[in-house]
Design a protein around this motif. Structure first.
Motif, mmCIF file in Angstrom:
data_model
loop_
_atom_site.group_PDB
_atom_site.id
_atom_site.type_symbol
_atom_site.label_atom_id
_atom_site.label_comp_id
_atom_site.label_asym_id
_atom_site.label_seq_id
_atom_site.Cartn_x
_atom_site.Cartn_y
_atom_site.Cartn_z
ATOM 1 N N THR A 30 0.817 -1.213 0.000
ATOM 2 C CA THR A 30 0.000 0.000 0.000
ATOM 3 C C THR A 30 0.850 1.262 0.000
ATOM 4 O O THR A 30 0.515 2.250 -0.643
ATOM 5 C CB THR A 30 -0.932 0.002 1.217
ATOM 6 O OG1 THR A 30 -1.713 -1.194 1.209
ATOM 7 C CG2 THR A 30 -1.843 1.207 1.194
ATOM 8 N N MET A 34 5.389 0.953 -7.239
ATOM 9 C CA MET A 34 5.649 -0.200 -8.087
ATOM 10 C C MET A 34 6.003 0.318 -9.479
ATOM 11 O O MET A 34 5.322 1.207 -9.995
ATOM 12 C CB MET A 34 4.415 -1.099 -8.172
ATOM 13 C CG MET A 34 3.879 -1.547 -6.830
ATOM 14 S SD MET A 34 4.966 -2.676 -5.985
ATOM 15 C CE MET A 34 4.784 -4.125 -7.018
ATOM 16 N N ASN A 52 2.264 5.041 -7.896
ATOM 17 C CA ASN A 52 2.205 5.196 -6.446
ATOM 18 C C ASN A 52 0.979 4.418 -5.996
ATOM 19 O O ASN A 52 -0.145 4.790 -6.330
ATOM 20 C CB ASN A 52 2.080 6.677 -6.101
ATOM 21 C CG ASN A 52 1.932 6.930 -4.615
ATOM 22 O OD1 ASN A 52 1.110 6.289 -3.950
ATOM 23 N ND2 ASN A 52 2.695 7.867 -4.098
ATOM 24 N N TRP A 53 1.209 3.344 -5.245
ATOM 25 C CA TRP A 53 0.098 2.434 -4.950
ATOM 26 C C TRP A 53 -1.004 3.136 -4.176
ATOM 27 O O TRP A 53 -2.180 2.913 -4.408
ATOM 28 C CB TRP A 53 0.614 1.237 -4.159
ATOM 29 C CG TRP A 53 -0.394 0.134 -4.096
ATOM 30 C CD1 TRP A 53 -1.513 0.077 -3.318
ATOM 31 C CD2 TRP A 53 -0.374 -1.067 -4.864
ATOM 32 N NE1 TRP A 53 -2.202 -1.085 -3.557
ATOM 33 C CE2 TRP A 53 -1.530 -1.801 -4.486
ATOM 34 C CE3 TRP A 53 0.490 -1.586 -5.823
ATOM 35 C CZ2 TRP A 53 -1.818 -3.042 -5.051
ATOM 36 C CZ3 TRP A 53 0.205 -2.816 -6.376
ATOM 37 C CH2 TRP A 53 -0.935 -3.530 -5.998
ATOM 38 N N SER A 54 -0.611 3.986 -3.260
ATOM 39 C CA SER A 54 -1.585 4.639 -2.393
ATOM 40 C C SER A 54 -2.460 5.636 -3.149
ATOM 41 O O SER A 54 -3.679 5.616 -3.040
ATOM 42 C CB SER A 54 -0.867 5.336 -1.246
ATOM 43 O OG SER A 54 -1.789 5.998 -0.403
ATOM 44 N N THR A 58 0.578 8.000 -11.630
ATOM 45 C CA THR A 58 1.465 7.250 -12.504
ATOM 46 C C THR A 58 2.452 8.171 -13.209
ATOM 47 O O THR A 58 2.263 9.389 -13.286
ATOM 48 C CB THR A 58 0.666 6.473 -13.557
ATOM 49 O OG1 THR A 58 -0.174 7.394 -14.279
ATOM 50 C CG2 THR A 58 -0.203 5.405 -12.928
ATOM 51 N N ARG A 72 -3.157 -0.895 -10.862
ATOM 52 C CA ARG A 72 -2.995 -1.874 -9.789
ATOM 53 C C ARG A 72 -4.362 -2.360 -9.326
ATOM 54 O O ARG A 72 -5.366 -1.682 -9.464
ATOM 55 C CB ARG A 72 -2.173 -1.308 -8.626
ATOM 56 C CG ARG A 72 -2.927 -0.540 -7.517
ATOM 57 C CD ARG A 72 -3.328 0.801 -7.918
ATOM 58 N NE ARG A 72 -3.624 1.687 -6.787
ATOM 59 C CZ ARG A 72 -4.560 2.572 -6.803
ATOM 60 N NH1 ARG A 72 -5.338 2.699 -7.869
ATOM 61 N NH2 ARG A 72 -4.758 3.377 -5.763
ATOM 62 N N ASN A 74 -5.880 -3.657 -5.851
ATOM 63 C CA ASN A 74 -5.611 -3.743 -4.409
ATOM 64 C C ASN A 74 -5.930 -5.127 -3.856
ATOM 65 O O ASN A 74 -5.181 -5.668 -3.046
ATOM 66 C CB ASN A 74 -6.432 -2.689 -3.672
ATOM 67 C CG ASN A 74 -5.918 -1.293 -3.911
ATOM 68 O OD1 ASN A 74 -4.712 -1.066 -4.029
ATOM 69 N ND2 ASN A 74 -6.819 -0.341 -4.004
ATOM 70 N N ASN A 77 -3.264 -7.514 -4.891
ATOM 71 C CA ASN A 77 -1.880 -7.089 -4.617
ATOM 72 C C ASN A 77 -1.024 -7.232 -5.873
ATOM 73 O O ASN A 77 0.114 -7.721 -5.831
ATOM 74 C CB ASN A 77 -1.280 -7.913 -3.479
ATOM 75 C CG ASN A 77 -0.517 -7.052 -2.482
ATOM 76 O OD1 ASN A 77 -0.851 -5.893 -2.253
ATOM 77 N ND2 ASN A 77 0.512 -7.622 -1.881
ATOM 78 N N VAL A 79 0.143 -5.496 -9.762
ATOM 79 C CA VAL A 79 0.268 -4.346 -10.648
ATOM 80 C C VAL A 79 0.344 -4.852 -12.077
ATOM 81 O O VAL A 79 0.865 -5.943 -12.335
ATOM 82 C CB VAL A 79 1.511 -3.491 -10.282
ATOM 83 C CG1 VAL A 79 2.799 -4.259 -10.499
ATOM 84 C CG2 VAL A 79 1.510 -2.184 -11.048
ATOM 85 N N ALA A 98 9.889 -2.708 -6.875
ATOM 86 C CA ALA A 98 9.151 -2.045 -5.805
ATOM 87 C C ALA A 98 10.095 -1.322 -4.866
ATOM 88 O O ALA A 98 11.235 -1.752 -4.662
ATOM 89 C CB ALA A 98 8.328 -3.073 -5.023
#
Length: 124
Positions: A30, A34, A52-54, A58, A72, A74, A77, A79, A98
């Protein structure tokens, strides 16, 4: 520790599409960035795109903007790298990477965790 496993590579004709997947395990990502890198024979590994996963924000290399999309999932998990309008020059081994934090860096040294890579070959 974060383990990354890529899949989805293969052989495709120019103009075609592929979707690469990168499944993360070991911990939730989170609060990670990635990214996808690629390396062609005889060339250095270079940045393709990242997320940015959160926040979901991009960034992309100029060479793939408008053709590639990083997203991604969630729940999984995972990408993804959706690659459209592929060109022979996109031929390379594609790596998922990552790093903890929120900044999408462009250099390999900024990333702590790497997958094993998946081969993408685009024929003309």
């Amino acid at each position: 520790q974060v383990q990354l496993v890529e899949s989805g590579g293969g052989l495709v004709q120019a103009g075609g599409s592929l979707r690469l997947s990168c499944a993360a395990s070991g911990r939730t990502v989170t609060n990670y960035v990635m990214a996808w890198f690629r390396q062609a024979p005889g060339k250095e590994r270079g940045f393709v795109g990242g997320i940015n996963w959160s926040s979901g924000s991009t960034d992309y290399a100029d060479s793939v903007k408008g053709r590639f999309t990083v997203s991604r999932d969630n729940a999984q998990n995972t990408v993804y790298l959706q690659m459209n309008s592929l060109k022979p020059e996109d031929t390379a081994t594609y790596y998922c990477a990552a790093r903890p934090g929120g900044v999408i860096y462009y250099y390999t040294r900024q990333y702590s965790y790497w997958g094993q890579g998946t081969q993408v070959t685009v024929s003309s």
